[in-house]
Design an enzyme around this catalytic site. Structure first.
Site, PDB file in Angstrom:
ATOM      1  N   GLU A 120       0.834  -1.211   0.000  1.00  0.00           N
ATOM      2  CA  GLU A 120       0.000   0.000   0.000  1.00  0.00           C
ATOM      3  C   GLU A 120       0.863   1.253   0.000  1.00  0.00           C
ATOM      4  OE1 GLU A 120      -2.737   2.513   3.081  1.00  0.00           O
ATOM      5  OE2 GLU A 120      -2.980   0.341   3.148  1.00  0.00           O
ATOM      6  N   SER A 164      -1.138  -6.584   7.786  1.00  0.00           N
ATOM      7  CA  SER A 164      -0.731  -5.464   8.642  1.00  0.00           C
ATOM      8  C   SER A 164      -1.735  -5.224   9.756  1.00  0.00           C
ATOM      9  CB  SER A 164      -0.572  -4.194   7.801  1.00  0.00           C
ATOM     10  OG  SER A 164      -0.337  -3.071   8.623  1.00  0.00           O
TER      11      SER A 164
END
Length: 308
Positions: A127, A224
């Site tokens: 990301e 994450s």
């Protein structure tokens, strides 16, 4: 009586539901193979099921035959990937989470306005790589307070900050406070960059921590937000384990006598959660299952227009 307290909300968020359904609908509409840039979400169970249906997960667009369909994962991609896909004549479908897209747009806009951008996140996370691609010459990534303190910007510089969407609210709050202390002029988006689902899952977990001795976070080691849930518990002195399947729940739990908390990362399927609960109940047959509702979630993200 000993309880297992299950957090709600937990598991799939709206962005993950949209991403997974995008791949499933594409396979239904066009048949296999459908190529996906990076794992659609960071969960082995999800990826394995989609792979079995005909999805092919790749990291390099050179692996995709010309004129084939490729889906961008929920984590987003840098503009260079979109340009390469266009040059190679690939048919692209964008499953990027809408909240990640919002950050891409903000970074691009503020870079054009002359701002230097600080991105709080893990620089190797896909990301973050995608966001950095929007303004590579103007973005600085910081992962911790030490890196914030090492920044060399001036108090006269135009500064804008955003965060990776899946960070711990605790850790990001500390870094944001450090940024604002050093650079009072720094600005950001009107609402937090950390996504609503990440915030809700962390808040729901914090809500049960005073009532439990041990927490299972059900999620993939690569996720994450799952790792951040584990950190939320550990930061408050509660023993926490990240497990991705029932086999990883061992008789270690028998060493503890208090209540057990259970939550799941935003890319964890509910059937995996239920399988883990079944394993817990086999280990401790007298467990009473209780759900702790923190907030109802009703966010829905529409599928890409090609699949509506």
């Amino acid at each position: 009586m000993r309880k297992v307290i299950i957090c709600s909300p937990r598991g799939f968020c709206a962005g993950v539901i949209r991403a997974v359904q995008t791949v499933e609908r594409a396979l239904e509409k066009w048949g296999a193979p459908i190529y996906v840039k990076h794992e659609i979400v960071h969960n082995r169970h999800v990826v394995d099921k989609l792979r079995a249906k005909g999805a092919i997960f790749i990291e390099d667009l050179q692996e995709v035959p010309c004129n084939s369909r490729v889906i961008y994962s929920a984590h987003g991609v840098p503009p260079s990937v979109r340009e390469e896909a266009k040059e190679r004549g690939l048919i692209t479908i964008d499953a990027t989470c809408g909240l990640v897209t919002k950050i891409h747009s903000a970074v691009k806009m503020y870079a054009r306005r002359g701002y230097l951008i600080i991105l709080i996140g893990k620089r190797k996370h896909v990301e973050v790589i995608g966001i950095c691609g929007e303004a590579p010459d103007k973005i600085t990534v910081v992962e911790n307070i030490a890196e914030v303190e090492a920044l060399t910007f001036s108090t006269k510089d135009l500064l804008f900050y955003v965060t990776q969407t899946t960070l711990s609210m605790d850790d990001s709050a500390d870094m944001i406070a450090a940024l604002k202390a050093r650079y009072p002029q720094i600005i950001t988006l009107p609402s937090s960059s950390i996504c609503y689902a990440t915030q809700n899952r962390q808040s729901a977990l914090r809500n049960i921590l005073p009532k439990v001795e041990f927490v299972y976070v059900i999620g993939d080691p690569k996720s994450s937000n799952s790792n951040q849930l584990k950190a939320v518990a550990a930061r408050r002195g509660v023993v926490a384990r990240l497990v991705n399947n029932p086999e990883e729940i061992t008789d270690e739990i028998l060493q503890y006598s208090g209540n057990i908390g259970v939550t799941a990362g935003a890319s964890t399927p509910e059937d995996v959660v239920q399988a883990c609960l079944t394993k817990l109940q086999k280990l401790i047959p007298t467990l009473v299952v209780e759900t702790d509702l923190f907030v109802e979630e009703d966010t829905i993200f529409q599928l890409p227009k090609e699949l509506q």
